[in-house]
Design a protein around this motif. Structure first.
Motif, mmCIF file in Angstrom:
data_model
loop_
_atom_site.group_PDB
_atom_site.id
_atom_site.type_symbol
_atom_site.label_atom_id
_atom_site.label_comp_id
_atom_site.label_asym_id
_atom_site.label_seq_id
_atom_site.Cartn_x
_atom_site.Cartn_y
_atom_site.Cartn_z
ATOM 1 N N LEU A 197 -38.029 30.727 -13.557
ATOM 2 C CA LEU A 197 -38.453 30.453 -14.940
ATOM 3 C C LEU A 197 -37.437 29.558 -15.640
ATOM 4 O O LEU A 197 -37.794 28.542 -16.245
ATOM 5 N N LEU A 198 -36.149 29.927 -15.515
ATOM 6 C CA LEU A 198 -35.110 29.124 -16.173
ATOM 7 C C LEU A 198 -35.134 27.691 -15.646
ATOM 8 O O LEU A 198 -35.158 26.724 -16.414
ATOM 9 N N ALA A 199 -35.154 27.571 -14.312
ATOM 10 C CA ALA A 199 -35.064 26.238 -13.715
ATOM 11 C C ALA A 199 -36.297 25.406 -14.033
ATOM 12 O O ALA A 199 -36.193 24.235 -14.407
ATOM 13 N N SER A 200 -37.481 26.020 -13.923
ATOM 14 C CA SER A 200 -38.670 25.193 -14.129
ATOM 15 C C SER A 200 -38.833 24.849 -15.604
ATOM 16 O O SER A 200 -39.399 23.808 -15.926
ATOM 17 N N TYR A 201 -38.309 25.690 -16.503
ATOM 18 C CA TYR A 201 -38.369 25.310 -17.918
ATOM 19 C C TYR A 201 -37.593 24.019 -18.149
ATOM 20 O O TYR A 201 -38.090 23.083 -18.778
ATOM 21 N N ALA A 202 -36.384 23.977 -17.596
ATOM 22 C CA ALA A 202 -35.573 22.768 -17.787
ATOM 23 C C ALA A 202 -36.256 21.556 -17.165
ATOM 24 O O ALA A 202 -36.242 20.461 -17.731
ATOM 25 N N MET A 203 -36.870 21.752 -16.015
ATOM 26 C CA MET A 203 -37.460 20.589 -15.329
ATOM 27 C C MET A 203 -38.768 20.140 -15.964
ATOM 28 O O MET A 203 -39.097 18.961 -15.939
ATOM 29 N N LEU B 236 -28.745 29.289 -30.584
ATOM 30 C CA LEU B 236 -28.375 29.005 -29.191
ATOM 31 C C LEU B 236 -29.630 28.879 -28.331
ATOM 32 O O LEU B 236 -29.773 27.946 -27.532
ATOM 33 N N LEU B 237 -30.566 29.817 -28.533
ATOM 34 C CA LEU B 237 -31.800 29.786 -27.738
ATOM 35 C C LEU B 237 -32.600 28.523 -28.028
ATOM 36 O O LEU B 237 -33.134 27.885 -27.111
ATOM 37 N N SER B 238 -32.646 28.156 -29.328
ATOM 38 C CA SER B 238 -33.367 26.936 -29.680
ATOM 39 C C SER B 238 -32.723 25.720 -29.021
ATOM 40 O O SER B 238 -33.404 24.816 -28.544
ATOM 41 N N TRP B 239 -31.389 25.746 -28.973
ATOM 42 C CA TRP B 239 -30.664 24.644 -28.339
ATOM 43 C C TRP B 239 -31.040 24.560 -26.848
ATOM 44 O O TRP B 239 -31.296 23.486 -26.309
ATOM 45 N N LEU B 240 -31.116 25.743 -26.222
ATOM 46 C CA LEU B 240 -31.476 25.773 -24.800
ATOM 47 C C LEU B 240 -32.910 25.284 -24.598
ATOM 48 O O LEU B 240 -33.220 24.565 -23.659
ATOM 49 N N ILE B 241 -33.779 25.687 -25.505
ATOM 50 C CA ILE B 241 -35.191 25.356 -25.342
ATOM 51 C C ILE B 241 -35.448 23.884 -25.607
ATOM 52 O O ILE B 241 -36.210 23.237 -24.901
ATOM 53 N N ARG B 242 -34.748 23.356 -26.639
ATOM 54 C CA ARG B 242 -34.963 21.950 -26.978
ATOM 55 C C ARG B 242 -34.469 21.047 -25.848
ATOM 56 O O ARG B 242 -35.135 20.100 -25.472
ATOM 57 N N GLY B 243 -33.291 21.375 -25.325
ATOM 58 C CA GLY B 243 -32.761 20.589 -24.225
ATOM 59 C C GLY B 243 -32.430 19.161 -24.595
ATOM 60 O O GLY B 243 -32.508 18.264 -23.768
ATOM 61 N N ALA B 244 -32.070 18.943 -25.878
ATOM 62 C CA ALA B 244 -31.739 17.586 -26.290
ATOM 63 C C ALA B 244 -30.468 17.104 -25.591
ATOM 64 O O ALA B 244 -30.330 15.922 -25.306
ATOM 65 N N ALA C 20 -26.486 19.155 -21.232
ATOM 66 C CA ALA C 20 -25.765 20.389 -20.926
ATOM 67 C C ALA C 20 -26.718 21.580 -20.935
ATOM 68 O O ALA C 20 -26.611 22.480 -20.101
ATOM 69 N N ALA C 21 -27.679 21.572 -21.863
ATOM 70 C CA ALA C 21 -28.641 22.676 -21.926
ATOM 71 C C ALA C 21 -29.472 22.728 -20.651
ATOM 72 O O ALA C 21 -29.703 23.794 -20.079
ATOM 73 N N SER C 22 -29.909 21.537 -20.183
ATOM 74 C CA SER C 22 -30.702 21.502 -18.954
ATOM 75 C C SER C 22 -29.898 22.034 -17.775
ATOM 76 O O SER C 22 -30.385 22.859 -16.996
#
Lengths: 265, 309
Positions: free
Chosen positions: A84-90, B23-31, B34-36
């Motif tokens: 889930l984590l990896a595919s979200y980023a991708m 923090l979660l929003s930062w991770l989700i946005r992935g701008a 580093a978040a990715s």
């Protein structure tokens, strides 16, 4: 012209039917002979359910089933979280440097022959003195299952991105986290679950890698089937195989039900 | 006083949550990349620890020597590779390549018509047929092997049937030879061939075929000049997906091949689990991986030339 097309069509369908007969022949044989009242397999002697009855009284077999189920659950849980984590980023992040590398990396376990995976893990675990126990086996199974959860979840996240529901939520004042939790996650949930089911199936049926790295005393279902085949041929295997096949089909049916795209419904 | 305390008690967790949410929003946005990378880290680390490090360990092992009682002496020697390529073991590698190659060829020959049917003619039955194709694949391969042993054995179903029909006098040797191994491989890996083939046939725009017919092409011409060339990526992918696992197979050969038709997978298994000569087993595995990687490279060159001439 039309006549020729029709005849070509029917020749092709006959061929396809024959090919499916070939694919299903072993399963049919297994099914029929699981009810055969004879020790030797090839001759039909009469109908019996005794092979099934024996299965339920075989303590070793039930132990193996328990081990396999626990192992598959653990591996599927790990693979789902990582996936889930990896595919979200991708699927959802803007393009970043190195995405292709990750993509290639995550497909390596699929491309690698299982023998190679098995002996490498064995050599590695022994070298760094990781005990060959349930934990290390579950980690290896999670690795084998990871590509399946990633591809299942990623496909759904990509199709959700195209629907732009999150954008709508955020236009209405939701924060990113709220949009994820209230919109994306509930919609992705079936795909996560179907990926987990695939991972479960992959782990449950894995023989080769398990064969190399299962320590003494860890007997999974496929390992048990292997030793039954190796030491003494008994029709009990047919009955066991039918039960396993029923379980697999149940899992696959669940997977299909869950992975159906809501947009396509 | 109490009101302030209450307000503070209410504020405090709320503020902490909002920071976590940031923090979660930062991770989700992935701008930021580093978040990715942070989200990809756990899976990548898993691959590093349970795949790349073990393979590196195996390669190192292939250069070591076997000590007494199956122990490993860490030295630097190419002797294991020399041994693997000597006349005693080379035939095994060649036999493996031959079996895997014929299984791949047969899968292609048998699978292409099926993929073609699924893509062009199956209509409503397509979904069902695709699912039915996957069920044997998801069945434990041990179980299918066991069934083939019942079917092909000397006193097995097929010999029994042929004997009763009076077609044969003595049982045919159907099991424990090259035929049964290749049959097993074809049986197990044909879905790996059909699915990519089907995928590439599905991608062909039907308008191209109509255009070919409009321009006077016969069905055979349209097939040879439009369908076949456009399905080549699927052919390559299918061949690769079939050939690689066939090369690494050892179960099929163990049960259907008898003692004389073992493959490199069986040899590797033997070194690790029976003879306790891990360095030699590692060298054999390295050779297998090496031959697969060179095959992969060759495939990519070929594919690149076919797709972008």
């Amino acid at each position: 012209m039309i006549g020729r097309r029709v005849s070509r069509f029917s020749a092709l369908s006959t061929y396809v039917a024959a090919l499916y007969a070939f694919l299903y022949l072993p399963l049919a044989v297994m099914f029929v002979f699981s009810f055969n009242d004879a020790r030797r397999n090839v001759v039909w002697k009469g109908f019996t359910l005794s092979w099934y009855g024996r299965l339920f009284h075989d303590a070793e077999l039930i132990g193996a089933l328990g081990t396999s189920l626990r192992l598959a659950l653990t591996a599927a849980a790990i693979a789902s979280v990582l996936g889930l984590l990896a595919s979200y980023a991708m699927a959802r992040h803007p393009a970043f440097k190195g995405r292709q590398t990750y993509n290639a990396l995550f497909s390596v376990p699929l491309m690698m022959p299982e023998v190679v995976m098995g002996v490498s893990l064995l050599a590695f675990f022994v070298r760094v003195r990781i005990p060959l126990d349930f934990g290390s086996l579950a980690c290896a199974h999670a690795l084998i299952a990871l590509p399946y959860t990633i591809s299942s979840i990623r496909a759904r996240l990509l199709s959700l991105r195209d629907s732009r529901l999150e954008d709508a939520a955020m236009d209405l004042g939701a924060t990113e986290w709220q949009a994820f939790r209230k919109i994306t996650l509930p919609l992705a949930w079936p795909a996560i679950f179907s990926g987990a089911l695939l991972a479960f199936t992959v782990s449950f049926e894995d023989f080769v890698t398990t064969f190399f790295i299962a320590g003494i005393g860890i007997v999974t279902m496929p390992i048990k089937v292997y030793s039954m085949m190796k030491f003494g041929v008994t029709p009990e295997i047919n009955a066991l195989a039918c039960c396993l096949l029923a379980l697999t089909m149940l899992l696959l049916a669940g997977n299909r039900l869950l992975s159906r795209d809501p947009a396509a419904r | 006083m109490t009101q302030t305390a209450e307000a503070a008690a209410e504020n405090l967790p709320a503020r902490r949550e909002s920071r976590a949410e940031k923090l979660l929003s930062w991770l989700i946005r992935g701008a930021s990349p580093a978040a990715s990378h942070l989200l990809l880290l756990p899976a990548a680390a898993w691959l590093l620890v349970f795949l790349l490090l073990p393979v590196a360990c195996l390669l190192a092992l292939s250069l070591a020597t076997r000590g007494p009682y199956g122990t490993v002496v860490w030295s630097f020697t190419w002797a294991n590779f020399g041994r693997a390529l000597n006349p005693m073991y080379l035939p095994v590698l060649l036999r493996t390549a031959a079996y895997a190659g014929s299984a791949t060829g047969l899968c292609l020959a048998l699978g292409f018509p099926l993929a073609y049917y699924l893509s062009f003619y199956a209509g409503k039955r397509r979904e069902t047929l695709l699912v039915m194709l996957m069920i044997p694949f998801w069945t434990s391969c041990l179980v299918a092997i066991y069934s083939w042993m019942i079917i092909l054995g000397r006193h097995g179903l097929l010999n029994d049937l042929l004997g009763r029909l009076g077609l044969i006098q003595a049982p045919l040797p159907l099991l424990n030879n090259g035929f049964s191994v290749v049959l097993g491989l074809v049986y197990f890996y044909i879905p790996f061939m059909v699915l990519p083939l089907y995928g590439s046939l599905e991608k062909i725009p039907r308008a191209y075929l109509e255009a070919a017919y409009d321009l006077g092409a016969s069905p055979a011409e349209a097939f040879l000049k439009v369908t076949l060339p456009l399905s080549l990526p699927g052919v390559f992918a299918g061949c690769l997906l079939t050939f690689v696992p066939c090369m690494g197979d050892f179960l099929t050969a163990e049960f259907l091949g008898g003692p004389r038709n073992f493959l490199i997978g069986n040899l590797i298994q033997n070194q690790f689990l029976m003879s306790q000569d891990w360095p030699f087993g590692a060298a054999l595995t390295a050779l297998l991986v090496l031959s697969l990687i060179s095959g992969l490279y060759f495939y990519q060159r070929l594919e690149a030339r076919q797709i972008e001439p």
